[in-house]
Motif scaffolding. Structure first.
Motif, PDB file in Angstrom:
ATOM      1  N   LEU B 163      33.947  37.273  14.191  1.00  0.00           N
ATOM      2  CA  LEU B 163      34.364  36.561  12.979  1.00  0.00           C
ATOM      3  C   LEU B 163      35.290  35.389  13.319  1.00  0.00           C
ATOM      4  O   LEU B 163      35.221  34.328  12.670  1.00  0.00           O
ATOM      5  CB  LEU B 163      35.054  37.505  11.994  1.00  0.00           C
ATOM      6  N   ASP B 164      36.146  35.567  14.352  1.00  0.00           N
ATOM      7  CA  ASP B 164      37.007  34.457  14.785  1.00  0.00           C
ATOM      8  C   ASP B 164      36.164  33.239  15.146  1.00  0.00           C
ATOM      9  O   ASP B 164      36.495  32.107  14.794  1.00  0.00           O
ATOM     10  CB  ASP B 164      37.850  34.864  16.006  1.00  0.00           C
ATOM     11  N   ALA B 165      35.066  33.490  15.852  1.00  0.00           N
ATOM     12  CA  ALA B 165      34.204  32.393  16.302  1.00  0.00           C
ATOM     13  C   ALA B 165      33.573  31.668  15.112  1.00  0.00           C
ATOM     14  O   ALA B 165      33.166  30.508  15.227  1.00  0.00           O
ATOM     15  CB  ALA B 165      33.119  32.937  17.236  1.00  0.00           C
ATOM     16  N   LEU B 168      36.051  32.882  10.174  1.00  0.00           N
ATOM     17  CA  LEU B 168      36.324  33.806   9.072  1.00  0.00           C
ATOM     18  C   LEU B 168      37.617  34.559   9.362  1.00  0.00           C
ATOM     19  O   LEU B 168      37.968  34.766  10.528  1.00  0.00           O
ATOM     20  CB  LEU B 168      35.161  34.792   8.899  1.00  0.00           C
ATOM     21  N   PRO B 169      38.344  34.984   8.324  1.00  0.00           N
ATOM     22  CA  PRO B 169      39.629  35.647   8.559  1.00  0.00           C
ATOM     23  C   PRO B 169      39.460  37.014   9.219  1.00  0.00           C
ATOM     24  O   PRO B 169      38.504  37.721   8.926  1.00  0.00           O
ATOM     25  CB  PRO B 169      40.210  35.798   7.143  1.00  0.00           C
ATOM     26  N   PHE B 177      41.272  42.803   1.653  1.00  0.00           N
ATOM     27  CA  PHE B 177      40.206  41.793   1.661  1.00  0.00           C
ATOM     28  C   PHE B 177      40.770  40.406   1.395  1.00  0.00           C
ATOM     29  O   PHE B 177      41.857  40.245   0.832  1.00  0.00           O
ATOM     30  CB  PHE B 177      39.100  42.148   0.658  1.00  0.00           C
ATOM     31  N   ARG B 178      40.024  39.420   1.864  1.00  0.00           N
ATOM     32  CA  ARG B 178      40.368  38.012   1.664  1.00  0.00           C
ATOM     33  C   ARG B 178      39.134  37.307   1.104  1.00  0.00           C
ATOM     34  O   ARG B 178      38.049  37.439   1.682  1.00  0.00           O
ATOM     35  CB  ARG B 178      40.719  37.339   2.991  1.00  0.00           C
ATOM     36  N   ALA B 179      39.311  36.538   0.037  1.00  0.00           N
ATOM     37  CA  ALA B 179      38.229  35.689  -0.463  1.00  0.00           C
ATOM     38  C   ALA B 179      38.463  34.301   0.104  1.00  0.00           C
ATOM     39  O   ALA B 179      39.548  33.738  -0.070  1.00  0.00           O
ATOM     40  CB  ALA B 179      38.246  35.665  -1.989  1.00  0.00           C
ATOM     41  N   VAL B 187      33.041  33.606   0.347  1.00  0.00           N
ATOM     42  CA  VAL B 187      32.746  34.875   1.027  1.00  0.00           C
ATOM     43  C   VAL B 187      33.979  35.770   0.922  1.00  0.00           C
ATOM     44  O   VAL B 187      35.097  35.318   1.163  1.00  0.00           O
ATOM     45  CB  VAL B 187      32.401  34.652   2.521  1.00  0.00           C
ATOM     46  N   VAL B 188      33.769  37.023   0.558  1.00  0.00           N
ATOM     47  CA  VAL B 188      34.854  38.006   0.585  1.00  0.00           C
ATOM     48  C   VAL B 188      34.729  38.790   1.889  1.00  0.00           C
ATOM     49  O   VAL B 188      33.646  39.264   2.246  1.00  0.00           O
ATOM     50  CB  VAL B 188      34.785  38.940  -0.635  1.00  0.00           C
TER      51      VAL B 188
END
Lengths: 128, 371
Positions: B163-165, B168-169, B177-179, B187-188
């Motif tokens: 996800l880092d790549a 995304l958080p 969760f983060r939206a 994206v959530v």
């Protein structure tokens, strides 16, 4: 690819004639349909088996399938390697993943032989 | 067998066909079970040791919105939303009010006091929405959003790097969760999963799901990512002892029996099934969920009968499989209260009694902690 030199059953097993014995395994189609095979239960050597009758089990992560004797006779070898490495059936179904060899019975006992399919007929049954 | 044309399809359906996945009916949806070049064991191992990506778009999505939405959900479902704050999610149960049986187990995302987003199981979404809508006070909206969002689960020790790549958080706390706005798409990203490993569940809009799936697979390549099907998802969750609704939880199985009491806010003044569940808890359940691990080569399957070592009836297997990690048969079973950890029991495996040890799950220690 279905090896030309083998005979097949409608239950997706293959049979290779080796003198008065036959070597038995399951086809590539069968191993693919089963998925990852995790346990194979084979008959002990010396067991009498009858063509078309159950003689073992092949179990995958998802399901269990019966192993049928393709011919009538006596089990003379079982592939002990499958006890520890059943995944050989997935990786090499026509080679190291073989199941057993059977000494074919005499005369009328040799019942199932007439039911064996040649490669072209087996292929056609898969395509159908 | 259901007619495949009657089944609903994920937004990633064409992707699965292009990969050559084996597809099957799951809760009325045509979903990938395993992928060529993978298979259950390889896909399972990728999640335990590296990272796997699952399409779980069949999961339901619904929203309860309006003044006091969270308070209403808290009076309906078992878990206590007061234990979490906005930006956090919670595992909870929708029980039948009369019997305490489980209509569904689901994740509730607390967006605000006036909005709760729900992820129920595919087959139960319509029923959960129906029950919520029927009991909702005026001014609250309950909407089924099943085909408004996809769901992609990225699970395994290398899920953060993946996800880092992508930008995304990552690193937010478990069940939060983060939206985010990702390349112009909402994206959530939730720290949740069903595998026991560290991981995330991504909820894009339906039409954005393909682009996100492609990006995850590409970004995860250096980390050994594999697409993983529902076959591996089942072996992973069974190794953790996580229940599956329809097998380990159902209208006939209460949270007390299934040891899901931790997801019940017992001190809450109201939730559906409260009276029945409190009475059962007080009296002691008639049967209780346990893990079984094989003492010989045998794979238990759902509905197989369990007996004590002397042959007395002891219960039934609710889920069973081969553990790719332990390389033995494992099961979840509902057993008589007289059975306890360490006991040996027999499972009737197609007429052959096979010996199992009663244990408390999980069956494995994940390589990373989910929490």
């Amino acid at each position: 690819m279905i090896p030309e030199d083998l005979q097949y059953t409608k239950d997706h097993e293959w049979v290779r004639r080796e003198g008065d014995t036959v070597r038995v395994g399951v086809t590539d189609y069968a191993q693919d349909a089963l998925g990852d095979i995790v346990f194979v239960t084979l008959p002990d050597t010396g067991t009498q088996v009858t063509a078309g009758e159950t003689c073992g089990e092949i179990e995958s992560t998802k399901s269990v399938s019966e192993l049928y004797a393709p011919v009538t006779g006596t089990v003379v070898e079982r592939n002990d390697a499958l006890d520890a490495a059943p995944e050989l059936v997935n990786s090499d179904p026509y080679g190291d993943g073989w199941m057993m060899t059977i000494r074919v019975g005499d005369g009328a006992d040799n019942g199932g032989d007439g039911a064996l399919l040649d490669a072209a007929t087996y292929q056609a049954s898969l395509d159908g | 067998m259901t007619d495949p044309s009657a089944l609903r399809q994920s937004p990633l359906h064409e992707r699965h066909l292009a990969l050559g996945a084996k597809m099957a009916d799951f809760g009325g949806w045509q979903m990938p079970i395993e992928y060529p070049g993978g298979g259950v064991v390889k896909e399972h191992t990728a999640v335990r040791e590296a990272v796997g990506v699952f399409d779980v778009s069949h999961l339901g999505k619904a929203v309860v919105r309006g003044p006091g939405a969270a308070a209403y959900v808290n009076e309906a479902f078992t878990n206590d939303l007061g234990r979490i704050t906005h930006g956090q999610a919670q595992y909870t149960l929708c029980c039948d009010d009369a019997t305490g049986g489980v209509v569904d187990d689901l994740i509730a995302y607390l967006v605000s006091p006036d909005e709760v987003f729900l992820i129920p199981n595919a087959a139960n979404t319509a029923e959960v929405v129906r029950r919520l809508a029927a009991a909702a006070p005026a001014g609250l909206e309950v909407r089924d959003l099943h085909d408004q969002h996809g769901v992609i689960a990225v699970q395994g020790p290398r899920s953060d790097e993946t996800l880092d790549a992508l930008g995304l958080p990552t690193g937010h706390s478990y069940m939060s969760f983060r939206a985010v706005d990702w390349r112009g798409q909402e994206v959530v990203v939730c720290r949740t999963g069903y595998t026991g490993e560290r991981g995330y569940e991504l909820v894009p809009r339906w039409d954005d799901t393909v682009a996100l799936w492609d990006a995850v697979l590409e970004a995860g390549e250096p980390f050994g990512i594999r697409p993983a099907g529902l076959g591996a998802r089942d072996t992973l969750r069974t190794e953790m002892g996580y229940p599956l609704h329809g097998q380990d939880l159902s209208l006939d199985i209460t949270p007390v029996q299934a040891r899901c009491g931790w997801a019940v806010g017992w001190k809450k003044p109201a939730f559906w099934g409260r009276a029945a569940l409190l009475a059962e808890k007080e009296a002691g359940p008639a049967r209780l969920s346990w893990g079984l691990e094989g003492l010989e080569r045998a794979i238990p399957r759902a509905h197989m009968t369990v007996t004590t070592d002397s042959g007395a009836p002891a219960g039934e297997v609710t889920s069973g499989t081969f553990s790719p990690t332990r390389k033995l048969g494992i099961a979840l079973a509902l057993l008589d209260p007289s059975v306890t950890a360490g006991d040996e029991v027999l499972v009737d495996v197609r007429g052959r009694p096979a010996r199992f040890r009663v244990v408390k799950p999980p069956f494995v220690t994940p390589s990373t902690s989910a929490s």
